[in-house]
Write a protein that holds these residues in place. Structure first.
Motif, PDB file in Angstrom:
ATOM      1  N   GLY A   2      27.935  23.188  30.006  1.00 14.14           N
ATOM      2  CA  GLY A   2      29.346  23.214  29.670  1.00 14.14           C
ATOM      3  C   GLY A   2      29.556  23.543  28.205  1.00 14.14           C
ATOM      4  O   GLY A   2      28.627  23.912  27.490  1.00 14.14           O
ATOM      5  N   VAL A  16      34.762  21.727  29.144  1.00 16.70           N
ATOM      6  CA  VAL A  16      34.505  22.370  30.423  1.00 16.70           C
ATOM      7  C   VAL A  16      33.058  22.061  30.814  1.00 16.70           C
ATOM      8  O   VAL A  16      32.142  22.310  30.047  1.00 16.70           O
ATOM      9  N   ASP A  17      32.893  21.467  31.978  1.00 15.80           N
ATOM     10  CA  ASP A  17      31.559  21.091  32.460  1.00 15.80           C
ATOM     11  C   ASP A  17      31.331  21.657  33.854  1.00 15.80           C
ATOM     12  O   ASP A  17      32.211  21.589  34.716  1.00 15.80           O
ATOM     13  N   TRP A  18      30.143  22.196  34.061  1.00 14.02           N
ATOM     14  CA  TRP A  18      29.749  22.732  35.356  1.00 14.02           C
ATOM     15  C   TRP A  18      28.667  21.830  35.930  1.00 14.02           C
ATOM     16  O   TRP A  18      27.648  21.601  35.303  1.00 14.02           O
ATOM     17  N   LEU A  25      33.471  22.451  38.900  1.00 10.59           N
ATOM     18  CA  LEU A  25      33.866  22.770  37.541  1.00 10.59           C
ATOM     19  C   LEU A  25      34.906  21.737  37.120  1.00 10.59           C
ATOM     20  O   LEU A  25      35.927  21.562  37.784  1.00 10.59           O
TER      21      LEU A  25
END
Length: 53
Positions: A2, A16-18, A25
């Protein structure tokens, strides 16, 4: 995996983190100060109409 964006003039933050294992997401937005519009109760948020797919 992210990233984080911090706007130095206001200290606003966007994270923003995946999450690869689930394919999720996640986006989070932070502000040091905020104001709710008139007529909105900060403790009585309605249930979301979103559902887990």
């Amino acid at each position: 995996m992210g990233f984080r964006f911090e706007y130095p003039d206001t200290d606003d933050i966007v994270d923003v983190d995946w999450y690869e294992p689930t394919g999720t997401l996640a986006v989070s937005v932070y502000a040091p100060c905020g104001k709710l519009p008139a007529g909105i109760d900060e403790y009585a948020w309605p249930d979301s109409e979103w559902s887990a797919g």
